[in-house]
Every structure is written in structure tokens, then in C-alpha cells.
Design a protein around this motif. Sequence first.
Motif, PDB file in Angstrom:
ATOM      1  N   ALA A 174       0.822  -1.216   0.000  1.00  0.00           N
ATOM      2  CA  ALA A 174       0.000   0.000   0.000  1.00  0.00           C
ATOM      3  C   ALA A 174       0.854   1.263   0.000  1.00  0.00           C
ATOM      4  N   HIS A 175       2.051   1.173   0.577  1.00  0.00           N
ATOM      5  CA  HIS A 175       2.878   2.384   0.640  1.00  0.00           C
ATOM      6  C   HIS A 175       3.307   2.848  -0.746  1.00  0.00           C
ATOM      7  N   TRP A 176       3.406   1.929  -1.717  1.00  0.00           N
ATOM      8  CA  TRP A 176       3.764   2.352  -3.063  1.00  0.00           C
ATOM      9  C   TRP A 176       2.609   3.073  -3.748  1.00  0.00           C
ATOM     10  N   LEU A 177       1.381   2.773  -3.341  1.00  0.00           N
ATOM     11  CA  LEU A 177       0.246   3.543  -3.850  1.00  0.00           C
ATOM     12  C   LEU A 177       0.316   4.988  -3.349  1.00  0.00           C
ATOM     13  N   ALA A 178       0.738   5.165  -2.085  1.00  0.00           N
ATOM     14  CA  ALA A 178       0.909   6.515  -1.552  1.00  0.00           C
ATOM     15  C   ALA A 178       2.026   7.252  -2.293  1.00  0.00           C
ATOM     16  N   VAL A 179       3.116   6.544  -2.598  1.00  0.00           N
ATOM     17  CA  VAL A 179       4.205   7.163  -3.344  1.00  0.00           C
ATOM     18  C   VAL A 179       3.726   7.591  -4.733  1.00  0.00           C
ATOM     19  N   GLY A 180       2.921   6.744  -5.380  1.00  0.00           N
ATOM     20  CA  GLY A 180       2.382   7.103  -6.680  1.00  0.00           C
ATOM     21  C   GLY A 180       1.520   8.347  -6.626  1.00  0.00           C
ATOM     22  N   THR A 181       0.758   8.505  -5.538  1.00  0.00           N
ATOM     23  CA  THR A 181      -0.060   9.707  -5.382  1.00  0.00           C
ATOM     24  C   THR A 181       0.803  10.949  -5.240  1.00  0.00           C
ATOM     25  N   VAL A 182       1.883  10.842  -4.452  1.00  0.00           N
ATOM     26  CA  VAL A 182       2.802  11.970  -4.312  1.00  0.00           C
ATOM     27  C   VAL A 182       3.481  12.278  -5.650  1.00  0.00           C
ATOM     28  N   CYS A 183       3.741  11.243  -6.433  1.00  0.00           N
ATOM     29  CA  CYS A 183       4.369  11.445  -7.745  1.00  0.00           C
ATOM     30  C   CYS A 183       3.455  12.234  -8.685  1.00  0.00           C
ATOM     31  N   LEU A 184       2.141  12.094  -8.536  1.00  0.00           N
ATOM     32  CA  LEU A 184       1.222  12.888  -9.345  1.00  0.00           C
ATOM     33  C   LEU A 184       1.426  14.376  -9.092  1.00  0.00           C
ATOM     34  N   GLY A 185       1.553  14.746  -7.817  1.00  0.00           N
ATOM     35  CA  GLY A 185       1.795  16.151  -7.497  1.00  0.00           C
ATOM     36  C   GLY A 185       3.154  16.627  -7.968  1.00  0.00           C
ATOM     37  N   ALA A 186       4.180  15.774  -7.826  1.00  0.00           N
ATOM     38  CA  ALA A 186       5.518  16.147  -8.288  1.00  0.00           C
ATOM     39  C   ALA A 186       5.523  16.338  -9.799  1.00  0.00           C
ATOM     40  N   PHE A 187       4.863  15.442 -10.514  1.00  0.00           N
ATOM     41  CA  PHE A 187       4.777  15.543 -11.969  1.00  0.00           C
ATOM     42  C   PHE A 187       4.045  16.816 -12.386  1.00  0.00           C
ATOM     43  N   LEU A 188       2.923  17.102 -11.733  1.00  0.00           N
ATOM     44  CA  LEU A 188       2.119  18.261 -12.105  1.00  0.00           C
ATOM     45  C   LEU A 188       2.863  19.561 -11.851  1.00  0.00           C
ATOM     46  N   GLY A 189       3.586  19.647 -10.718  1.00  0.00           N
ATOM     47  CA  GLY A 189       4.306  20.871 -10.400  1.00  0.00           C
ATOM     48  C   GLY A 189       5.402  21.177 -11.403  1.00  0.00           C
ATOM     49  N   GLN A 190       6.176  20.168 -11.807  1.00  0.00           N
ATOM     50  CA  GLN A 190       7.253  20.405 -12.767  1.00  0.00           C
ATOM     51  C   GLN A 190       6.718  20.578 -14.188  1.00  0.00           C
ATOM     52  N   LEU A 191       5.602  19.915 -14.497  1.00  0.00           N
ATOM     53  CA  LEU A 191       5.002  20.085 -15.817  1.00  0.00           C
ATOM     54  C   LEU A 191       4.596  21.537 -16.035  1.00  0.00           C
ATOM     55  N   THR A 192       3.927  22.125 -15.057  1.00  0.00           N
ATOM     56  CA  THR A 192       3.475  23.513 -15.223  1.00  0.00           C
ATOM     57  C   THR A 192       4.641  24.488 -15.211  1.00  0.00           C
ATOM     58  N   ALA A 193       5.783  24.084 -14.601  1.00  0.00           N
ATOM     59  CA  ALA A 193       6.954  24.963 -14.606  1.00  0.00           C
ATOM     60  C   ALA A 193       7.613  25.021 -15.973  1.00  0.00           C
ATOM     61  N   SER A 194       7.620  23.898 -16.707  1.00  0.00           N
ATOM     62  CA  SER A 194       8.333  23.854 -17.981  1.00  0.00           C
ATOM     63  C   SER A 194       7.433  24.061 -19.194  1.00  0.00           C
ATOM     64  N   VAL A 195       6.115  23.890 -19.042  1.00  0.00           N
ATOM     65  CA  VAL A 195       5.229  23.985 -20.195  1.00  0.00           C
ATOM     66  C   VAL A 195       4.883  25.430 -20.539  1.00  0.00           C
ATOM     67  N   THR A 196       4.991  26.329 -19.554  1.00  0.00           N
ATOM     68  CA  THR A 196       4.495  27.694 -19.734  1.00  0.00           C
ATOM     69  C   THR A 196       5.293  28.478 -20.772  1.00  0.00           C
ATOM     70  N   ALA A 197       6.611  28.233 -20.859  1.00  0.00           N
ATOM     71  CA  ALA A 197       7.443  29.022 -21.761  1.00  0.00           C
ATOM     72  C   ALA A 197       7.019  28.891 -23.217  1.00  0.00           C
ATOM     73  N   LEU A 198       6.420  27.753 -23.584  1.00  0.00           N
ATOM     74  CA  LEU A 198       6.034  27.541 -24.978  1.00  0.00           C
ATOM     75  C   LEU A 198       4.825  28.370 -25.394  1.00  0.00           C
ATOM     76  N   VAL A 199       4.084  28.933 -24.421  1.00  0.00           N
ATOM     77  CA  VAL A 199       2.886  29.690 -24.773  1.00  0.00           C
ATOM     78  C   VAL A 199       3.148  31.188 -24.842  1.00  0.00           C
ATOM     79  N   TYR A 200       4.368  31.651 -24.537  1.00  0.00           N
ATOM     80  CA  TYR A 200       4.636  33.089 -24.553  1.00  0.00           C
ATOM     81  C   TYR A 200       4.314  33.732 -25.901  1.00  0.00           C
ATOM     82  N   PRO A 201       4.818  33.200 -27.032  1.00  0.00           N
ATOM     83  CA  PRO A 201       4.484  33.848 -28.311  1.00  0.00           C
ATOM     84  C   PRO A 201       2.984  33.867 -28.599  1.00  0.00           C
ATOM     85  N   ALA A 202       2.289  32.766 -28.276  1.00  0.00           N
ATOM     86  CA  ALA A 202       0.845  32.725 -28.502  1.00  0.00           C
ATOM     87  C   ALA A 202       0.118  33.733 -27.620  1.00  0.00           C
ATOM     88  N   LEU A 203       0.568  33.901 -26.372  1.00  0.00           N
ATOM     89  CA  LEU A 203      -0.060  34.878 -25.482  1.00  0.00           C
ATOM     90  C   LEU A 203       0.198  36.301 -25.962  1.00  0.00           C
TER      91      LEU A 203
END
Length: 496
Positions: A27-56
Motif C-alpha cells: 500500500a505504501h507504493w500507492l501513496a508514493v504514486g499519489t505523491v508522484c502525481l503532485g511532483a509531476f504536475l508541479g514540474q510540468l506547469t513549470a516547464s510547459v508555460t514558456a512555450l505559450v509566450y508567443p501565442a499569449l
Amino acid sequence: MNAASTLTTRLLTEQPRPRGIADWRYAHWLAVGTVCLGAFLGQLTASVTALVYPALQRHFGAGFAAVEWVALAYLLVLVALLAPVGRLSDLVGRKTVYIGGFAVFGLASLGAGFAGGLGTLVACRAVQAVGGAMMQANSVALVARGVPERAMCRALGIQAAAQGLGLALGPSLGGLLVEHASWRWVFWINVPVALAGILAGWFLLPRTRRPDAGPVPRALPRPVPRPRGAARSRRLVRSDPDGGRFDLAGLLLLAASTTALLLALSAASGLPLPGWAVAALVLAAVLCGLGLVRQERRAARPVLAPGLVNTPGVRPGLAVSLIGYLLLFCPLVLGPVLLAEAGLPTGRAGLVITVLPAAFAVAATAGGALLPRGWSDVARCRLGAALAGAGLLGCALLPAAGAAAPALPLLVAGGGLGLLLPANNALVMRAIPAECSAVGGGMVNMARSLGTALGTALPVLGVHLAGPVPGGRAVLLVLAAVAALAVALSRPVRRR
């Protein structure tokens, strides 16, 4: 009213996992997977934003200096809230705050996608950072709470891999969404991940605070005086063990000085502000900085801990941490501009830029295995900084007419940064006394966030002053010189 109070109480009370999940041996690996969702989401939004500057810029008719605040607003709020959200989590429960972070992040992402003006988008990004702080302030603690000690290192490595995946996937995903859908989907793509995080957190995370635990004491009893040899460590953070009051004044002064400085830098980069406002911002940054120095010298639990910063090895280590993230995020912002000038479509440019964070993620998790076993962390720092400087110098000198030309130096730079930053973090934490490790870790995170903010602002300044291609190449040359400075700052420290 009673129904509303009951619902609020239920939402703020951590619920246990279903018995079938809690009793499962893995069960502890299920908890780790849940924490990984937050880690993935935080870094995704940090690196994805730069690509929208010209469109914005095209959609809102705004300048580069105004659009960069879509990223800067997120970073500044995140830096300001990480510490107080950690204290709040002790009172409410880390599971509750973590799940609430997914909810706030998802709703803010939904609002950002529907934003009708640039100001609304920046405000939604600031709210998004509130959710990001609620997740980041609790991720490591949730892993430590839900994983047996024997599996701790492996679990933290998996979390780091999830962060690297989000960082690497951001540019390519952002480029494809902007080219084939709309810039709005760059924010809407966070919503299903946030919903998955809410459900996974509710059912898979163990509760960190029982309903009958009672309130957390505001101050713990003072410890027994330590031996004479430990006096120096106690002076570094005067009340680290005794639960003194949180340094809210220091945190507000830090946020005010940083925000004023970045606003003044944005004005120099083309943000339409009157001259008196720029002068007032510079004056405010200086006064708040001086007030911060005075406040940190007198606070019981200082945010920056001047005594700890002056410990041998800590100050250069924090500087290298800031430099490393400056070198990492500056090409992510600058790359789309240079590749667009070279005629590459947004989707292909995103794939090229992905090479940098992908190489960083691979080198950070597995790069040490390729080096000789006897190499010290100092040697890894120097090699990593030298490789990063060489890669950025190659980006400045080579033409960007094809995908292969910038991809190779980006690969070298990303691999070098993947060697540099983990080794430097180990050096910093090794120089910090064990009883001050929490404060030291917070300062490393703060240096990382400030480096990311400067990595967002510096390319905008260069492009505004000299044009996209000449200014971009000048910024890359400056980054190569800063990497050489990181080589010089990486040196062994004898721990006392």
C-alpha cells in the motif's frame, strides 16, 4: 448552517484509507504514486508555460515583459507560501492540505484556460501557485509518513523521477498543444491530472493526523542545554528546536523585495511603467532588502538564518543552486524565441527544447553511475558546471536553422546540470548541522525558486535590449560565463 459546518468539518478531518488498501503489503507504493502525481504536475506547469509566450503575445497584444509574469507570478507566490503552508499542514493535517492543493490547482488551471485578459491569467496563475505550495510543502513529508524506512531512498528516487518526467514532458507537450489546439489547453491539461490526484489522495494516502490528536502546541518545551561543543550550532538558528513564532515579517520583506526587483527588471525589459514608478520599485527593493537583513538578525526563527548562511560552504552552495536553476530555465524561455526566428514551428521547437530537461532528468537520477566510483561531489559539481557552460556556449555559437544543431549542445548542458545540482545539494546539506537541516533545506528551495525566476526574467531583458537573435545569443554567452563562476564556487569544505 449546520449542514455546512458538518461538511466543512468532514472535509478538514482526514479520513483513513479503506481497510483493503491499508492492509495490503504494498500500500505504501500507492501513496508514493499519489505523491508522484503532485511532483509531476508541479514540474510540468513549470516547464510547459514558456512555450505559450508567443501565442499569449499575439492573443492579448502584449509585450514579452508583460507575458513573462504568467510565470513570475506563480514563482513569487510559491516562494512566499511554502514555509507558512508547511506550518498550516501541521495544524490541519498534511493529507488534507495536499488534497486541497490538487483542488485549488485544478480550479485555477480551469480559470486560466478561460481567462479573457492577461491580468486575469496572471491572477489565476497566482492562485495556481497556492495549490502548488500546498502540494510541494507536503510531498516529502507524506513519503516519509507512508513508506517504511527501508524503502525511503527508493521512494524519494521515484518521486525525483516523476519530477524529471514532468520537467521533460512540458516543452514537447506545450508545443504540440499550442500548434494543434490552443494555448488554453496548456492550462486545461492540468485539470484531469488534478482530479486524479484528489481521488488518489483521498483513497490511497494514509492520514497524518487523527481526529482525537488535539491542537498542535504553539511552542514545545525548551530542550535541555547542550554541551559546550554544540553551542555553535544552536547559534545558527537560535530556536530551531523550541517551536518559536514563525518569521512572518521576514517572509513578507523577502517577498516584497523580490517582487519589487523583478518588476523593475520587467520595466527595463519593456513593461510600460512610468519613470517614477520604476524609481519607487528600486527604492522599495533596497529598503525591503535592508529591512530583511535587520529582521533576520533579530528573529527567533529567521527565514534566511544569517548565521547558517555564514557557515563555511553554505553560501557558495546556495549561490551554485541559484545559478544551476538559472542555467536550466533560461534556455527554456529563450529557446522558443530563437527557434521561432529560425523558422521552426512551435511543435518542433518544443521537441528540440525537450532535450535539455530530459537530459537533466536522466543525469540527475542515473548520471552518477557513469562516473568513476571514487569521484567526490566537488568533482561532480565542477564537471557538471563545465559541461553546462560548454553546452550553452555551443548554443550561442551554433546556428539554429535545424533541429540537430541546437539539440546536441542542449543535451550536453542538460546532462551537466543533472550532475551539478544533486551533488551541490549534497554538499550544502553536508555543511549544515543536522539540527538545522529543515531550515537549510528551505533555503535551498528558496535559492532554486529565485534562480528559476531570474531564468525567466533575464531572457526577456536580453531580447528587449538587443533583439531576439543578437540578444538571445548575448544571454547565452552570459550564461556560459556564469557556469564558469559555478565551477569556481564549487570547492571542498572541511566540516567542523
